[in-house]
Design an enzyme around this catalytic site. Sequence first.
Site, PDB file in Angstrom:
ATOM      1  N   GLY A  57      86.393  46.324  56.001  1.00 57.30           N
ATOM      2  CA  GLY A  57      87.540  46.503  55.690  1.00 57.30           C
ATOM      3  C   GLY A  57      88.353  45.239  55.923  1.00 57.30           C
ATOM      4  N   CYS A  84      80.619  45.569  60.103  1.00 60.66           N
ATOM      5  CA  CYS A  84      81.700  44.366  60.018  1.00 60.66           C
ATOM      6  C   CYS A  84      83.169  44.941  60.800  1.00 60.66           C
ATOM      7  CB  CYS A  84      82.266  44.047  58.389  1.00 60.66           C
ATOM      8  SG  CYS A  84      83.280  42.761  58.326  1.00 60.66           S
ATOM      9  N   TYR A  85      84.095  45.266  59.884  1.00 65.01           N
ATOM     10  CA  TYR A  85      85.194  46.078  60.716  1.00 65.01           C
ATOM     11  C   TYR A  85      84.941  47.220  61.429  1.00 65.01           C
ATOM     12  CZ  TYR A  85      89.968  47.831  61.361  1.00 65.01           C
ATOM     13  OH  TYR A  85      91.037  48.425  61.983  1.00 65.01           O
ATOM     14  N   HIS A 171      77.333  42.007  56.866  1.00 60.53           N
ATOM     15  CA  HIS A 171      77.177  43.186  55.766  1.00 60.53           C
ATOM     16  C   HIS A 171      75.611  43.364  55.528  1.00 60.53           C
ATOM     17  CE1 HIS A 171      81.420  43.709  55.219  1.00 60.53           C
ATOM     18  NE2 HIS A 171      81.431  42.519  55.450  1.00 60.53           N
ATOM     19  N   GLU A 173      74.696  45.860  53.863  1.00 57.87           N
ATOM     20  CA  GLU A 173      74.766  46.573  52.627  1.00 57.87           C
ATOM     21  C   GLU A 173      74.686  45.489  51.395  1.00 57.87           C
ATOM     22  OE1 GLU A 173      77.297  46.091  54.448  1.00 57.87           O
ATOM     23  OE2 GLU A 173      79.364  46.173  53.318  1.00 57.87           O
ATOM     24  N   ASP A 229      75.758  59.354  30.135  1.00 56.75           N
ATOM     25  CA  ASP A 229      76.246  60.539  30.928  1.00 56.75           C
ATOM     26  C   ASP A 229      76.166  61.783  30.368  1.00 56.75           C
ATOM     27  OD1 ASP A 229      76.716  58.540  32.731  1.00 56.75           O
ATOM     28  OD2 ASP A 229      78.960  58.507  32.178  1.00 56.75           O
ATOM     29  N   LYS A 369      76.090  55.854  38.979  1.00 56.87           N
ATOM     30  CA  LYS A 369      75.365  55.614  37.711  1.00 56.87           C
ATOM     31  C   LYS A 369      74.249  55.353  37.606  1.00 56.87           C
ATOM     32  CE  LYS A 369      76.564  54.850  33.274  1.00 56.87           C
ATOM     33  NZ  LYS A 369      77.513  55.470  32.470  1.00 56.87           N
TER      34      LYS A 369
END
Length: 513
Positions: A57, A84-85, A171, A173, A229, A369
């Site tokens: 964050g 991180c945060y 990070h 990710e 979709d 998605k």
Amino acid sequence: MTTEHHPVLVVDFGAQYAQLIARRVREAHVYSEIVPRSMPVADMLARDPAAIIFSGGPASVHADGAPSIDPMIYDAGVPIFGLCYGAQLIARDLGGEVAKTGRGEYGRTTFTVSAPGTLLREQPLEQSVWMSHFDTITTAPEGFVVFGSTPDTPAAAFGDPTRRIYGVQYHPEVKHTDHGQDMLRAFLHDVAECPPTWTNVSIIEQAVEEIRAQVGTDRVICGLSGGVDSAVAAALVHKAIGDQLTCVFVDTGLLRRNEAEQVEDTFRRQFHVDLVHVKAGDRFLSALDDVVDPERKRKIIGELFIRVFEEAAREIEGSPRFLVQGTLYPDIVESGGGDNANIKSHHNVGGLPDDMDFELVEPLRHLFKDEVRAVGEELGLPGEIVWRQPFPGPGLAVRIIGTITPERVEILQAADAVVVEEIKRAGLYREIWQSFAVLPAVKSVGVMGDERTYAYPIVLRAVTSDDAMTADWARLPYDLLERISSRIINEVPGVNRVAYDITSKPPGTIEWE
Ligand code: XMP
């Protein structure tokens, strides 16, 4: 099995990280959900989470009103991973030290492993990682092992294997972190012992079960648009309940070339779905006769679409009680603390209103998605549908500037078909967000053979984007531009010039209207 009954919860501490983390967790085949940091810890625990991840964050843990979490979470016995945060929060809450050293780290940094532990087992001792922080974790909490450091962060990764609480300053990710996904996998599979059971097959099995439980023996209706979709939602519902489903495909006459045939081919012939194909092109074109204003076009198409759909729905035997909608997880997730809820204004032209008299079936509401595409492939939908670029509800009407006539629709369809074909042939179709042709309302002079021509130009639009909120024009290779240009001029009667739109969004929009 890790399902929504036993999820990994990603607590969102703001900024853009939480969705990315949730997606990476799922790439490790573990089901994850995002929860706002304002959710009481008791409610999080009531979900019986398999693990909890604190996201990054933008705040400083030292700032007044910095986002925090009830420390009872650390005593719940649930494995926790702070990124991180989130790592700084753990360090601060459990008695470590987070200092304002005045030296932040942004971008690529080298992380040196000193004690691998479970998280970094079998990984290189030097790795490139992605950092974005200002405060620095100088000391890990007591009882925690420091696994490694970066030049400016002495405790860049730390953990207490007994309590199963871990933190990492960088990070994992983001793709720029070399072994980030390995680290997430180690946390999920080895520390939290989540089995890797969230797969395309299990997603389908679970959706099928849920759909059957929800609709029982009632009839269900689904609007097909030709897009990804609605196609995947329909295929899933059909797998679950077969003939109880009727799909309605409203052909507005404003679709891309061959799209209607493809919907027929796939759903009627391949899947044997009960398909109502409403060929309403004439109605749409006459409603749009002489209409030039873009917003009026949208309004007319939106209203007529609903009317045509309702007419078709009324004719279906057994009065359907349920309506399938292709809502995705990012459409419903509430991010942040409620104070920065992720409200995305999106166009709904060519969609159905919320107040229709149906109960909703939303089989994609847990999915991102990329998962929808993977599920679509698993269900056997053709690549042309599964990987289709986004297409606006009002269709080619917002790409034909000025009046819409059958001749102008045909010109645009022919030019657009060349664009799609060449972009695909160049292997760029999937990495480009949207690529299409636009037909302006001007004419220009040209010369073909010995003849003077006076005809329309085609504007080529191709953009890269992650979410359509911002976009950049695609740097297409010159030889591709040349091929597209010469093919359009040679093959599409009524066109004598091709221009390339080099406007980003903002200030431009992706569509021309
Ligand atoms: P703009 O042109 O606003 O488009 O940059 C952003 C994204 O939305 C699509 N778009 C629409 N989709 N109904 C839709 O369902 C609409 O009226 C509409 N207008 C634009 C556009 O194709 C792009 O992906």
